[in-house]
Design a protein around this motif. Structure first.
Motif, PDB file in Angstrom:
ATOM      1  N   PHE A 177      30.099   1.654 -37.192  1.00  0.00           N
ATOM      2  CA  PHE A 177      30.885   0.536 -36.684  1.00  0.00           C
ATOM      3  C   PHE A 177      30.064  -0.532 -35.984  1.00  0.00           C
ATOM      4  O   PHE A 177      30.558  -1.626 -35.732  1.00  0.00           O
ATOM      5  CB  PHE A 177      32.037   0.999 -35.782  1.00  0.00           C
ATOM      6  CG  PHE A 177      31.610   1.605 -34.472  1.00  0.00           C
ATOM      7  CD1 PHE A 177      31.382   0.803 -33.357  1.00  0.00           C
ATOM      8  CD2 PHE A 177      31.442   2.969 -34.348  1.00  0.00           C
ATOM      9  CE1 PHE A 177      31.000   1.362 -32.146  1.00  0.00           C
ATOM     10  CE2 PHE A 177      31.078   3.534 -33.140  1.00  0.00           C
ATOM     11  CZ  PHE A 177      30.846   2.731 -32.032  1.00  0.00           C
ATOM     12  N   ALA A 178      28.803  -0.263 -35.649  1.00  0.00           N
ATOM     13  CA  ALA A 178      27.998  -1.284 -34.977  1.00  0.00           C
ATOM     14  C   ALA A 178      26.511  -0.965 -35.111  1.00  0.00           C
ATOM     15  O   ALA A 178      26.121   0.187 -35.319  1.00  0.00           O
ATOM     16  CB  ALA A 178      28.377  -1.376 -33.500  1.00  0.00           C
ATOM     17  N   CYS A 234      23.153  -1.712 -32.749  1.00  0.00           N
ATOM     18  CA  CYS A 234      22.765  -2.106 -31.396  1.00  0.00           C
ATOM     19  C   CYS A 234      21.245  -2.251 -31.355  1.00  0.00           C
ATOM     20  O   CYS A 234      20.529  -1.261 -31.517  1.00  0.00           O
ATOM     21  CB  CYS A 234      23.227  -1.063 -30.390  1.00  0.00           C
ATOM     22  SG  CYS A 234      24.997  -0.640 -30.500  1.00  0.00           S
ATOM     23  N   ALA A 245      29.731  -1.900 -27.685  1.00  0.00           N
ATOM     24  CA  ALA A 245      30.041  -2.390 -29.039  1.00  0.00           C
ATOM     25  C   ALA A 245      31.398  -1.863 -29.512  1.00  0.00           C
ATOM     26  O   ALA A 245      32.121  -2.567 -30.228  1.00  0.00           O
ATOM     27  CB  ALA A 245      28.941  -1.975 -30.007  1.00  0.00           C
ATOM     28  N   TRP A 246      31.746  -0.657 -29.094  1.00  0.00           N
ATOM     29  CA  TRP A 246      33.000  -0.036 -29.513  1.00  0.00           C
ATOM     30  C   TRP A 246      34.188  -0.543 -28.704  1.00  0.00           C
ATOM     31  O   TRP A 246      35.203  -0.969 -29.266  1.00  0.00           O
ATOM     32  CB  TRP A 246      32.873   1.481 -29.360  1.00  0.00           C
ATOM     33  CG  TRP A 246      34.095   2.282 -29.683  1.00  0.00           C
ATOM     34  CD1 TRP A 246      34.943   2.121 -30.751  1.00  0.00           C
ATOM     35  CD2 TRP A 246      34.600   3.391 -28.946  1.00  0.00           C
ATOM     36  NE1 TRP A 246      35.936   3.072 -30.713  1.00  0.00           N
ATOM     37  CE2 TRP A 246      35.746   3.869 -29.622  1.00  0.00           C
ATOM     38  CE3 TRP A 246      34.188   4.045 -27.794  1.00  0.00           C
ATOM     39  CZ2 TRP A 246      36.486   4.954 -29.174  1.00  0.00           C
ATOM     40  CZ3 TRP A 246      34.928   5.135 -27.352  1.00  0.00           C
ATOM     41  CH2 TRP A 246      36.070   5.580 -28.034  1.00  0.00           C
ATOM     42  N   PRO A 294      33.979  -5.277 -28.140  1.00  0.00           N
ATOM     43  CA  PRO A 294      33.259  -6.038 -29.173  1.00  0.00           C
ATOM     44  C   PRO A 294      33.230  -7.524 -28.830  1.00  0.00           C
ATOM     45  O   PRO A 294      34.199  -8.077 -28.315  1.00  0.00           O
ATOM     46  CB  PRO A 294      34.049  -5.771 -30.451  1.00  0.00           C
ATOM     47  CG  PRO A 294      35.343  -5.171 -30.027  1.00  0.00           C
ATOM     48  CD  PRO A 294      35.163  -4.609 -28.655  1.00  0.00           C
ATOM     49  N   LEU A 350      24.185  -6.809 -29.855  1.00  0.00           N
ATOM     50  CA  LEU A 350      25.182  -5.904 -30.437  1.00  0.00           C
ATOM     51  C   LEU A 350      25.858  -6.574 -31.630  1.00  0.00           C
ATOM     52  O   LEU A 350      26.326  -7.701 -31.528  1.00  0.00           O
ATOM     53  CB  LEU A 350      26.218  -5.541 -29.376  1.00  0.00           C
ATOM     54  CG  LEU A 350      25.664  -4.950 -28.082  1.00  0.00           C
ATOM     55  CD1 LEU A 350      26.792  -4.720 -27.074  1.00  0.00           C
ATOM     56  CD2 LEU A 350      24.897  -3.673 -28.344  1.00  0.00           C
ATOM     57  N   HIS A 351      25.930  -5.850 -32.729  1.00  0.00           N
ATOM     58  CA  HIS A 351      26.525  -6.375 -33.965  1.00  0.00           C
ATOM     59  C   HIS A 351      27.586  -5.425 -34.469  1.00  0.00           C
ATOM     60  O   HIS A 351      27.283  -4.303 -34.872  1.00  0.00           O
ATOM     61  CB  HIS A 351      25.457  -6.545 -35.059  1.00  0.00           C
ATOM     62  CG  HIS A 351      24.362  -7.464 -34.661  1.00  0.00           C
ATOM     63  ND1 HIS A 351      24.441  -8.815 -34.850  1.00  0.00           N
ATOM     64  CD2 HIS A 351      23.181  -7.210 -34.048  1.00  0.00           C
ATOM     65  CE1 HIS A 351      23.328  -9.364 -34.389  1.00  0.00           C
ATOM     66  NE2 HIS A 351      22.554  -8.429 -33.888  1.00  0.00           N
ATOM     67  N   ARG A 352      28.820  -5.856 -34.449  1.00  0.00           N
ATOM     68  CA  ARG A 352      29.929  -5.065 -34.976  1.00  0.00           C
ATOM     69  C   ARG A 352      29.841  -5.104 -36.501  1.00  0.00           C
ATOM     70  O   ARG A 352      29.580  -6.139 -37.091  1.00  0.00           O
ATOM     71  CB  ARG A 352      31.192  -5.730 -34.497  1.00  0.00           C
ATOM     72  CG  ARG A 352      32.423  -4.994 -34.067  1.00  0.00           C
ATOM     73  CD  ARG A 352      32.343  -3.641 -33.571  1.00  0.00           C
ATOM     74  NE  ARG A 352      33.531  -2.992 -34.062  1.00  0.00           N
ATOM     75  CZ  ARG A 352      34.239  -2.118 -33.403  1.00  0.00           C
ATOM     76  NH1 ARG A 352      33.851  -1.703 -32.233  1.00  0.00           N
ATOM     77  NH2 ARG A 352      35.313  -1.625 -33.908  1.00  0.00           N
TER      78      ARG A 352
END
Length: 146
Positions: free
Chosen positions: A70-71, A73, A128-129, A132, A141-143
């Motif tokens: 889901f991400a 980091c 990130a979770w 977001p 942080l990249h979702r």
């Protein structure tokens, strides 16, 4: 042929149906004790979700069949990348201490109420979770789109 070990890791959000997540008391030699999601390093050529499921089993004894990236980091000090993977906990999952030199206790906690201090990579995965789009100092942080 042996591939070199990448500077990439996985952080696993093992979540029960009631929303609680697995968190372990990290006691790795040379580090300040902290609380951490299950996780570890990818082995050369290993897919991200496979690495997350392997680390989860190695660290907690929990065997899960599926997970979702889901991400991503990225630690801005150059210390590497952590891939964040969500894993639904199997019914009746019991956390076991399997690597006492690294984690001396596991517990279930609310995702926004983890005991502290929180390990830096766990803080990034949780951010990130749970938040977001909200920045975290020292991280990019990249979702990942579902």
């Amino acid at each position: 042929m042996s591939l070199p070990r990448p500077l990439s890791g996985v952080g696993v959000v093992l979540e029960r149906a009631d929303g609680a997540v697995a968190v372990g008391h990290r006691v790795t030699a040379g580090e300040t004790p902290s609380w951490s999601f299950p996780g570890g390093h990818l082995e050369g050529g290993e897919p991200v979700v496979a690495a997350a499921l392997r680390e989860l089993t190695e660290e907690t004894g929990v065997v899960a069949a599926t997970g979702t990236l889901f991400a991503v980091c990225v630690r801005l000090d150059g210390a590497g990348v952590t891939f964040a993977v969500h894993v639904p906990a199997p019914a009746g999952a019991e956390l076991r201490v399997t690597e006492p030199h690294a984690i001396d206790a596991w517990t279930w906690a609310g995702p926004d109420d983890l005991p502290g201090p929180v390990f830096a990579h766990t803080a990034a995965v949780r951010q990130a979770w749970r938040r977001p789009g909200v920045a975290l100092d020292g991280w990019d942080l990249h979702r990942v789109a579902p």
